[in-house]
Design an enzyme around this catalytic site. Structure first.
Site, PDB file in Angstrom:
ATOM      1  N   ASP A  12       0.188  12.545  -7.842  1.00  0.00           N
ATOM      2  CA  ASP A  12       0.562  13.333  -7.044  1.00  0.00           C
ATOM      3  C   ASP A  12       1.881  13.003  -6.342  1.00  0.00           C
ATOM      4  O   ASP A  12       2.257  11.860  -6.225  1.00  0.00           O
ATOM      5  CB  ASP A  12      -0.311  13.657  -5.889  1.00  0.00           C
ATOM      6  CG  ASP A  12      -0.349  15.128  -5.414  1.00  0.00           C
ATOM      7  OD1 ASP A  12       0.672  15.976  -5.766  1.00  0.00           O
ATOM      8  OD2 ASP A  12      -0.782  15.328  -4.498  1.00  0.00           O
ATOM      9  N   HIS A  29       9.338  15.537 -11.686  1.00  0.00           N
ATOM     10  CA  HIS A  29       8.267  15.490 -12.808  1.00  0.00           C
ATOM     11  C   HIS A  29       9.015  14.500 -13.934  1.00  0.00           C
ATOM     12  O   HIS A  29       8.185  13.802 -14.365  1.00  0.00           O
ATOM     13  CB  HIS A  29       7.957  16.577 -13.568  1.00  0.00           C
ATOM     14  CG  HIS A  29       7.199  17.726 -12.620  1.00  0.00           C
ATOM     15  ND1 HIS A  29       6.279  17.401 -11.591  1.00  0.00           N
ATOM     16  CD2 HIS A  29       7.514  18.855 -12.242  1.00  0.00           C
ATOM     17  CE1 HIS A  29       5.714  18.440 -10.939  1.00  0.00           C
ATOM     18  NE2 HIS A  29       6.469  19.317 -11.388  1.00  0.00           N
ATOM     19  N   LEU A 123      -5.467  -0.613 -25.210  1.00  0.00           N
ATOM     20  CA  LEU A 123      -5.533   0.239 -24.138  1.00  0.00           C
ATOM     21  C   LEU A 123      -5.655   1.602 -24.724  1.00  0.00           C
ATOM     22  O   LEU A 123      -5.446   2.305 -25.538  1.00  0.00           O
ATOM     23  CB  LEU A 123      -4.346   0.293 -23.476  1.00  0.00           C
ATOM     24  CG  LEU A 123      -3.987   1.170 -22.188  1.00  0.00           C
ATOM     25  CD1 LEU A 123      -4.927   0.686 -21.162  1.00  0.00           C
ATOM     26  CD2 LEU A 123      -2.615   1.499 -21.709  1.00  0.00           C
TER      27      LEU A 123
HETATM   28  C1  FPP Z   1       1.928  16.585  -9.109  1.00  0.00           C
HETATM   29  O1  FPP Z   1       3.061  16.545  -8.145  1.00  0.00           O
HETATM   30  C2  FPP Z   1       1.926  16.290 -10.356  1.00  0.00           C
HETATM   31  C3  FPP Z   1       1.946  17.398 -11.541  1.00  0.00           C
HETATM   32  C4  FPP Z   1       1.411  18.545 -11.130  1.00  0.00           C
HETATM   33  C5  FPP Z   1       2.383  16.839 -12.756  1.00  0.00           C
HETATM   34  C6  FPP Z   1       2.087  15.707 -13.182  1.00  0.00           C
HETATM   35  C7  FPP Z   1       3.048  15.186 -14.318  1.00  0.00           C
HETATM   36  C8  FPP Z   1       3.764  13.999 -14.560  1.00  0.00           C
HETATM   37  C9  FPP Z   1       3.457  13.111 -13.521  1.00  0.00           C
HETATM   38  C10 FPP Z   1       4.735  14.088 -15.414  1.00  0.00           C
HETATM   39  C11 FPP Z   1       4.407  14.371 -17.050  1.00  0.00           C
HETATM   40  C12 FPP Z   1       3.057  13.398 -17.188  1.00  0.00           C
HETATM   41  C13 FPP Z   1       2.999  12.486 -18.431  1.00  0.00           C
HETATM   42  C14 FPP Z   1       1.690  12.207 -18.662  1.00  0.00           C
HETATM   43  C15 FPP Z   1       3.993  12.313 -19.273  1.00  0.00           C
HETATM   44  P1  FPP Z   1       3.462  17.869  -7.320  1.00  0.00           P
HETATM   45  O2  FPP Z   1       4.401  18.660  -8.245  1.00  0.00           O
HETATM   46  O3  FPP Z   1       2.090  18.681  -7.191  1.00  0.00           O
HETATM   47  O4  FPP Z   1       4.068  17.189  -6.238  1.00  0.00           O
HETATM   48  P2  FPP Z   1       4.242  17.730  -4.592  1.00  0.00           P
HETATM   49  O5  FPP Z   1       2.547  17.866  -4.219  1.00  0.00           O
HETATM   50  O6  FPP Z   1       4.879  16.799  -4.088  1.00  0.00           O
HETATM   51  O7  FPP Z   1       4.795  19.155  -4.848  1.00  0.00           O
END
Ligand code: FPP
Length: 235
Positions: A12, A29, A123
């Site tokens: 997150d 992201h 892994l």
């Molecule tokens: C939460 O941050 C994150 C996500 C909804 C997406 C997670 C995706 C990635 C880390 C990138 C791609 C993944 C891989 C496996 C290559 P948020 O956008 O909700 O952050 P915020 O709460 O600060 O708005």
């Protein structure tokens, strides 16, 4: 040091990380995706065998279309690269979640990556895409219902062990440790069945900044926890 065999992570804070730097959410992201590669290597180095990452939830479709598109593109690009790194790192890649809602080409790419990497055992990286725990349990229930209807299973045969075999995670051990970055302290529909006995670790650090040092901090906390499964701790 007792290292958890299986770590599940809720990655997150990408959006907030980007906002703090005056960048668009998608830049967060992208930084988050880069960090996935680093954490995979760190996990392997530290002796962790299973890593399960929450990349896109069943609820994430509600985000703006451009963000959903950007996330799908990132995931597909990551998977492409992953096939290379799977060979180098002897990594078995899996995807959990209902992939039938994804672009057909992306679905094929996932199945191919899973097939190619299935020979490896150093892994086990599992990525949750269009994953929601309630959805997973309902899909499992439907499969159980079908098996009963087809007389392959009787209601009496439904035990925890048999039910587990109908979940997306049927080939994975339950996580020992759940990590959620960026300050929130909730499960957000992640692995509700599988996390029944896991330890939880929450940190304020945003996912793009969660590095090997931060992972080691989580492992230290885990090591000092008094783990119990309802019984008496072994002396
Ligand atoms: C939460 O941050 C994150 C996500 C909804 C997406 C997670 C995706 C990635 C880390 C990138 C791609 C993944 C891989 C496996 C290559 P948020 O956008 O909700 O952050 P915020 O709460 O600060 O708005």
């Amino acid at each position: 040091m007792s290292v958890p065999k299986h770590i599940a992570i809720i990655m997150d804070g990408n959006g907030r990380w980007a906002k703090k730097r005056g960048l668009p959410r998608n830049a967060g992201h992208t930084a988050g995706a880069k960090n996935v590669e680093k954490i995979c290597l760190a996990a392997k180095k530290l002796g962790i065998k299973y890593l399960t990452l929450y990349a896109f939830s069943t609820e994430n479709w509600m985000r703006p279309e451009a963000e959903v598109k950007a996330l799908m593109k990132l995931l597909s690009g990551y998977l492409d690269k992953c096939v290379q790194t799977a060979h180098e790192n002897k990594m078995h890649l899996r995807v959990i979640g209902d992939i039938s809602r994804l672009d057909p080409k992306f679905q094929e790419q996932i199945l191919e990556a899973e097939r190619i990497s299935s020979v490896y055992d150093d892994l086990h990286l599992t990525i949750a895409i269009n994953y929601g725990s309630r959805d997973e349990i309902l899909r499992a229930m439907r499969k159980v219902g079908t098996a009963i209807r087809d007389k392959e299973l009787t209601p009496e045969e439904i035990t925890e062990e048999t039910f587990q075999q109908y979940l997306d995670t049927k080939d994975l051990p339950d996580p020992d440790l759940l990590i959620r970055t960026s300050g929130e302290q909730r499960l957000s529909n992640y692995l509700l069945w599988q996390l029944a006995y896991s330890e939880f670790y929450f940190t304020d650090v945003a996912w793009p900044e969660f590095d090997e040092e931060e992972l080691k901090k989580a492992l230290n906390v885990f090591e000092n926890r008094d783990r119990r499964y309802g019984g008496i701790k072994e002396e």
